[in-house]
Design a protein around this motif. Structure first.
Motif, PDB file in Angstrom:
ATOM      1  N   LYS A  39       0.863  -1.188   0.000  1.00 52.39           N
ATOM      2  CA  LYS A  39       0.000   0.000   0.000  1.00 52.39           C
ATOM      3  C   LYS A  39       0.896   1.233   0.000  1.00 52.39           C
ATOM      4  N   GLN A  88      -2.882  11.649  -0.739  1.00 46.78           N
ATOM      5  CA  GLN A  88      -3.527  10.383  -1.029  1.00 46.78           C
ATOM      6  C   GLN A  88      -3.142   9.402   0.056  1.00 46.78           C
ATOM      7  N   THR A  97      -3.099   3.196  -0.061  1.00 52.26           N
ATOM      8  CA  THR A  97      -4.033   2.397  -0.842  1.00 52.26           C
ATOM      9  C   THR A  97      -3.245   1.480  -1.762  1.00 52.26           C
ATOM     10  N   ASP A 114      -4.710   0.818  -4.665  1.00 51.86           N
ATOM     11  CA  ASP A 114      -5.368   1.171  -5.927  1.00 51.86           C
ATOM     12  C   ASP A 114      -4.387   2.001  -6.766  1.00 51.86           C
ATOM     13  N   LYS A 157      -5.657   5.464  -8.170  1.00 52.00           N
ATOM     14  CA  LYS A 157      -5.701   6.564  -7.204  1.00 52.00           C
ATOM     15  C   LYS A 157      -4.312   7.161  -6.985  1.00 52.00           C
TER      16      LYS A 157
END
Length: 407
Positions: free
Chosen positions: A159, A171, A174, A176, A179
């Motif tokens: 992450k 941010q 994550t 992702d 993102k």
């Protein structure tokens, strides 16, 4: 209204109490700065552990990781006292195959347990962009390298988070990729210079200002250069007394430039400290990658703050890796084209002809070097690495942010 008045009286009472008690508060214990407040978690968890993990990556002179080492290859000292290594294991990164990593022990040694990827503790990687320090070129190259790393090289299961000195981009951690890519794409230049603006006359650099304050009561190349810069920008008037009239003006400009530089450095270190606090709450292995063109921590205030940042990272078991966004840099003769203002060229000073232009070139090199000092200190102080003197910033991110092949 009554509540505001009570708070004001309470604040005044506190100031009066400190004054009346006659406490002498050291200057290095007083900090003034402006940055977003990050509240501490209300659900504090305290854990006592008798096992301290000490991750180690061993490299040869060419930076290649050495595999096949065993427990007897290592010693751990705590304040000069040898400690017992209770548990030893070899970790390999998921991207490495068995044929790429040789963990075979030497003859007669028992094999060390290899931690399989499935049971490996999750990793949290913070990408910190010091957009206060980076000009457009440095920021573009480092951001593009980070984008490539996220697209192609980020480890499965890791992450990552994105943070900036200006706090304009955030941010949270994550897995992702999109993102992360979107956040990186939003990073813009917010460069701040202590010696910029129409009132910066004479235009002194922070390192020149620092040296001036160290030798302000004696004649030096720094003072002579400052005098000629002040004359060139018409800060002292003309005539035979111009040089003499310039001295207090130069010293005042040096004090102001140095104070602004200190504040900028404190602001950057403050945001890094906040990111470390946030990263420390993540449940796994933690790493912070700082991309920066560097900032100055020569004076006591920023140097003290820098030590606090390193101490906080060590307490939280966070490794800081630093990337010099300047890449392979060399000052062009006569300075940067964008900074040609007030560069004297061999002007007579006090009856002597000083090669002030050459000295100013040396100051430019010195400024770049001292700006790297906090990047080196944070990396070395936390067991991390400092990537510098290379324009291959993509390789820099891979070396700093990827899990090592063998640890």
């Amino acid at each position: 209204m009554q509540l505001k008045r009570s708070l004001l009286l309470a604040a005044l009472s506190l100031v009066a109490a400190v004054t009346l008690t006659g406490q002498n508060i050291p200057e290095d214990e007083i900090r003034v700065g402006s940055r977003p407040y990050v509240p501490t978690s209300a659900n504090t968890v305290r854990v006592k552990s008798d096992l301290v993990e000490v991750p180690v990556v061993v490299r040869d002179d060419h930076g290649k990781i050495i595999a096949g080492l065993q427990k007897d290859s290592f010693e751990v000292d705590d304040r000069g006292k040898k400690q017992t290594i209770s548990f030893f294991a070899v970790e390999t990164a998921p991207r490495m195959s068995a044929t790429q990593v040789d963990t075979t022990p030497s003859l007669g040694e028992a094999p060390a347990p290899v931690v399989p990827a499935a049971t490996r503790t999750p990793r949290y990687v913070g990408f910190y962009f010091d957009d206060f320090s980076m000009p457009l070129g440095d920021l573009d190259f480092s951001r593009d390298a980070a984008l490539q790393f996220v697209r192609e090289d980020i480890e499965p299961g890791d992450k990552a988070g994105v943070f900036t000195s200006s706090t304009t981009v955030f941010q949270d951690f994550t897995d992702d990729k999109q993102k992360l890519l979107d956040a990186l794409g939003q990073i813009r230049v917010h460069q701040r210079k202590a010696n910029e603006g129409p009132s910066a006359c004479p235009n002194l650099t922070p390192i020149q200002s620092y040296l001036l304050m160290e030798t302000y009561n004696s004649t030096s190349d720094d003072l002579n250069l400052g005098i000629q810069q002040a004359i060139a920008c018409h800060a002292c008037g003309g005539g035979r007394q111009a040089a003499q009239n310039c001295v207090p003006i130069v010293l005042a400009a040096a004090r102001e430039t140095l104070a602004i530089s200190e504040q900028f450095s404190d602001d950057t270190l403050g945001i890094i400290s906040d990111v470390i606090l946030h990263l420390s709450k993540m449940p796994g292995k933690r790493m912070l990658v700082v991309a920066s063109s560097g900032f100055m921590t020569q004076t006591n205030g920023p140097k003290h703050y820098q030590e606090k940042v390193i101490e906080a990272a060590l307490r939280a078991n966070i490794v800081i890796n630093s990337l010099d966004a300047k890449g392979l840099w060399a000052a062009p003769p006569g300075g940067e084209i964008s900074e040609q203002t007030n560069r004297p060229r061999g002007i007579p000073v006090g009856g002597m002809t000083a090669n002030l232009a050459a000295y100013q070139d040396r100051l430019d090199d010195m400024q770049k070097a001292v700006n790297d000092d906090p990047l080196v200190a944070m990396a070395e102080g936390t067991g991390g690495r400092f990537f510098h003197n290379s324009n291959d910033l993509g390789r820099g991110f891979r070396e700093l942010a990827m899990a090592p092949e063998v640890s």
